[in-house]
Write an enzyme that holds these catalytic residues in place. Structure first.
Site: not given
Length: 435
Positions: A119, A181, A249, A252, A319-320, A353, A412
């Site tokens: 995506y 979708q 940042q 975003h 994250e960063h 990035d 078993h």
């Protein structure tokens, strides 16, 4: 001294997602039941687009012709770096076999999944780099079929640079469909596509929720929230660069947290003075996002020393994570919870990035405490195998029978018994359960 918050967030990135969940669940159910026609209906409603869904070679070529030469070179440069890093990652995973006991050999095999759905966001910003990061790693991993899905703009379609990037990096199909979708179409194998084995790539809260709901019937890279970034800076850091990295940042989105952790009060105060000035100089949309993110989600934390700074960073598991401080090797050895680490003033999150080679699809909302970001490994199944001689199977069968009976799993145990009886008919074994 305890941590001192010179600026404390008034909000967190975790919000009530109940309405989002209901919307996404209804769309997924509709599309699974209604197939291509229902997916197209949602595409017309949300993307406001009625053009070509799976792009033809002619459409891809036409889009490539619209991309300026310098941008094409930049995309190719970024692709080469990401590909080189991904190939190095791939070399760390291999097949092997080992003789566990004499006569019994077990092994590992790394098998790429067949179909990957990538995506690529294309709403507020055209995420060219996301096409590079997701498609390139899938290709290097060895996926046989790669779909890149991106939301088309009304009456226009996917941004030409995204199309070019996805094509150059190896996408087998490029789909002009976004949102839930688009994710559903890849998962359910609509429009003649193979059903995706894994979904990767960032997206808005609806895309993230769709991936979360579909996880289990399809693999995903991670459940992502708003992007977040933390800067560790000591008194030797340049406050203007620290401020610029925080602002870079924060643009975003309105709910993208940025954090400064330092042991120098003067630096903290100067950064807090500079950030609003840098935000004010951004273009309108970027300025609005960064203003809200800084106002509501940003924090500035003053610590006693670098050990407390490192501990604070690990608690946040960003994250960063950027380090602008002396003795970079100490920080590299000490820090343990982050999606991607940027050491020194000479590197920055934006490099990762866009073009430096490491992947920018990373864990958010503290998930870096238990997982890393997107890599070739995410597209691969690490499976095991074994084979044995009859003598090699003998001690394993004995242990298996006794353990199984102790657990109460007689069926078993008997699969071991029958082999021992067949292979060693003249021997007697004690296969009873003894606690």
């Amino acid at each position: 001294m305890p941590r001192e918050y010179l600026k404390k967030a008034t909000l967190t990135s975790k919000s009530d997602a109940s309405e989002t969940k209901k919307i996404v669940r209804d769309i997924l159910d509709d599309i699974e039941a209604g197939g291509d026609a229902k997916a197209l209906e949602y595409a017309q409603k949300f993307d406001r687009y009625e053009g070509e869904i799976l792009l033809s070679e002619e459409t891809i070529a036409a889009a490539a012709a619209l991309v300026p030469e310098q941008l094409r070179r930049d995309i190719e440069f970024s692709h080469a770096n990401v590909k080189k890093f991904a190939e190095a990652q791939l070399s760390t995973v291999g097949n092997f076999e080992v003789e566990v006991v004499p006569g019994l050999i077990a092994g590992q095999k790394a098998i790429p999944v067949h179909a990957a759905g990538c995506y690529v966001p294309g709403g507020r910003y055209s995420h060219i780099a996301s096409a590079i990061m997701t498609v390139t790693t899938a290709k290097v991993a060895g996926c046989k079929h790669i779909v890149a899905a991106s939301p088309p703009r009304p009456g226009v379609g996917i941004a030409p640079a995204i199309i070019y990037a996805a094509h150059v990096c190896g996408a087998d199909k490029i789909m002009a469909m976004g949102g839930v979708q688009g994710v559903a179409a890849m998962t359910f194998g609509l429009f003649g596509l193979p059903k995706a084995n894994i979904l990767v790539g960032p997206g808005n809260q609806f895309v993230a929720e769709a991936k979360r709901m579909l996880f289990g019937r399809v693999g995903i890279d991670m459940i992502a929230g708003p992007t977040d970034s933390l800067v560790l800076a000591d008194g030797a850091a340049d406050p203007m660069i620290v401020a610029a990295d925080l602002v870079g940042q924060a643009e975003h989105g309105y709910n993208s947290p940025v954090w400064l952790v330092t042991d120098d009060r003067q630096l903290a105060e100067e950064v807090m003075r500079l950030v609003p000035l840098l935000i004010a100089d951004l273009p309108e949309v970027n300025r609005e996002n960064a203003t809200a993110a800084w106002r509501d989600y940003a924090e500035v934390i003053l610590c006693a020393d670098r050990e407390e700074m490192a501990a604070t960073s690990d608690d946040y598991a960003p994250e960063h994570l950027t380090v602008q401080a002396e003795d970079l090797d100490w920080w590299l050895d000490r820090l343990s919870c982050y999606g991607s680490l940027f050491l020194g003033e000479e590197t920055t999150v934006a490099f990762g990035d866009k073009a430096s080679g490491t992947n920018h699809v990373l864990p958010t909302s503290g998930a870096a405490s238990y997982t890393g970001g997107l890599s070739v490994h995410k597209y691969m199944k690490i499976v095991t195998w074994q084979r044995a001689t009859r003598e090699g199977a003998k001690p394993v069968a004995e242990a298996t029978a006794r353990i199984s009976r102790l657990e109460g799993m007689e069926g078993h145990a008997r699969t071991a018994d029958i082999r021992l009886k067949k292979y060693f008919p003249d021997e007697t074994f004690d296969l009873s359960a003894n606690e």
